[in-house]
Write a protein that holds these residues in place. Sequence first.
Motif, short mmCIF file in Angstrom:
data_model
loop_
_atom_site.label_atom_id
_atom_site.label_comp_id
_atom_site.label_asym_id
_atom_site.label_seq_id
_atom_site.Cartn_x
_atom_site.Cartn_y
_atom_site.Cartn_z
N LEU A 114 -1.59 -2.23 5.89
CA LEU A 114 -1.88 -0.88 6.39
C LEU A 114 -1.22 -0.63 7.74
N GLU A 123 -7.49 6.60 2.25
CA GLU A 123 -6.39 7.47 1.81
C GLU A 123 -5.20 6.64 1.30
N GLU A 124 -5.38 5.33 1.16
CA GLU A 124 -4.30 4.44 0.71
C GLU A 124 -4.71 3.74 -0.59
N PRO A 150 0.34 5.96 -0.81
CA PRO A 150 -0.62 7.08 -0.93
C PRO A 150 -1.52 6.91 -2.15
N SER A 178 -5.80 5.96 -3.47
CA SER A 178 -7.09 5.43 -3.04
C SER A 178 -7.45 4.23 -3.91
N ARG A 202 -6.12 4.69 11.44
CA ARG A 202 -5.67 4.72 10.04
C ARG A 202 -6.88 4.80 9.11
N CYS A 251 0.83 -1.21 0.00
CA CYS A 251 0.00 0.00 0.00
C CYS A 251 0.86 1.25 0.00
#
Length: 682
Positions: free
Chosen positions: A601, A570-571, A529, A531, A566, A527
């Motif tokens: 994550l 946003e990943e 940055p 989406s 978390r 993973c």
Amino acid sequence: MELDTLDREAAGVFDGYLVRKDLVRKYARQYPVPTYVVEFLLGRYCASIEEEEIAEGLRIVEQQLRDRTVRTGEEELFKSRAKEEGSVRLIDIVRARLDAKNDCYIAELPSLALRDVRIDDQFVRDNERMLTDGFYAEITVDYDGIIAQQSSGRPFGIDSLRPIQMSKSDVLDHFARGRLAFETQEWINFLMRSIGLEPSALDERAKKVMLLRMIPFVERNFNLVELGPRGTGKSHLFQQISPYAHLISGGKATVAKMFVNNATGQRGLVCQYDVVCFDEVSGISFDQKDGVNIMKGYMASGQFSRGKENIRAEGGIVMVGNFDVDVEQQQRIGHLLSPLPPEMRNDTAFMDRIHAYAPGWDFPKLNPNEHLTDHFGLVSDFLSECWSRLRSSNRVSVLQSRVYLGGALSGRDIEAVNKTVSGLTKLLFPNEEQEISDEDLEWIVRLALEARRRVKEQQKRVFKSEFRNTHFSYTLGLDGVEQFVSTPELHSDEAIDGDPLPPGQVWAVSPGATEAGPGLCRIEVTCGPGSGVKILNQPTPGPFRESVRVGEQNLYLRSKELVGDRNPREEEFSIQLRAMDADKTGGGIGLPVLVALCGALLGRNTRGGTIIVGALNLGGSVELVPNAVQIAELSIDKQAQTLLMPVSVRRQLNDLPDDLWTKINIEFYKDAADAVFKALEE
């Protein structure tokens, strides 16, 4: 021979210390002396890349080898020359012993079959190694006719003696400065050429085996074992390259010769040499019953006690030998230290003294036309002198504040890894001021951990209850992720390894179609940055796409419960399926996908030796597993240690045969959050 980039770089910084290795082989085969003796002469007269200078030097070297080495059958010719001319110059082994009756030393020159040669006491004091197994030297032997006429006279005497080894005081400075001109991989290739091998013919594993072989030359009291097929040059490095190494052929040794002679107080081989190598390790034996115990104590502490005196020494112990079977067969019938002699092979305390086990099976059988280099390398006596001087330093400090070793390592394990890292660092970065990149430091640490874990795995096979935890790991930097290091010969892509998996990786079983049956698969997630979720398998099997969709939606819906603060939205997740069996659909593995997403994550490892089973629906409920017994049987076949299943399968498992229950640990989870909690390492 055309100069390549490496030759030209070496010529720029090591002018005067280079020699063409094909010339070395040519003369080493023609004359009865080791390689380093030939290189000593070639280094003196042919240390140039200019063809004219090399040709002129070769004439001198050839003449000296022809005139000063004694071939079998020429002994009387050289003795006669000494008588007629008053003296003769030789290149020979010099050994000495004390003649107590006459209160003097006498020397032995094997090539002349002389055992009673006069020698000045000062020569012996300056070169104590001649009192053990001797060393090669350039010597002048004189003949005194008057003494010859006396009763029991000794007409032959050594008039001058020059050991064949580098004696300049600044060699290490020159060596360390020269290293700065090379990239790390170039330097490794140059070291390979310096010991006569062509790096382009060796893969990365073979080069690492050779680097492990070199460590005892630069690290004090380093104990190494290497076992593997015949013909891979295991003993070559210890016999031909350095005058500071001694090879015991056949493994036969005496306590007096190895350690100390109680009658004379003369120190043994471990005091006189940097490295003592036992060839044919299966035949190691001592003349006294306590010989192995003395060696075991010495390998642990670097000292031994004979009589009242406690003696320290710095010589490393190396054991090399052959496998009569391949590695997999050896592991089936015993363990990888089985070729050791009976008094050592199952002694876990003895094994604990071994700092590294080099995988000799990863080194190719040497083909002279392919693996031996024709290019330039360092002259052996310069290289061996630099290696010997590097022994006085310690480079363990490179680990401090940069690498943290895992909790599975005992005190002896940490000491072994530290010594291996220190040795590799000295070999690759002899200049202490040179910065070591994280990338280089990481593979050095991984190699050290692997070489020590190989020892630990053999201890575990002998005494499983005491050496249960062999999951060696390290963390690079304060914020790094714990990485586990396995030994490749224990690992199979289709079998479940006991080491924890990196974050985002999970073993799972897909229930599969009725005909194909269940299938093992591995899910790998990374993973960063962004989406969304990107599936790397192309084309993507429909059932796997559905498993990923269900896992992704459950992560978003229950993120607070699963990953805390978390935010998974946003990943960007990249996910790949590796199917190991006939069923490659990836259906019914929504829960393992969820575990992999959470692990990636959170940066947390997945439990080692564990298979995760379970299908989810979009609402978060765990669906029924239709063939739990088949899945358990498959997991046992794949050598899994733990099977994590939904609690709803308990009744189905009543049909699992009793003998299979003892072969795997089956754990249950009640819901998805419980499964994630139980599947990930703390």
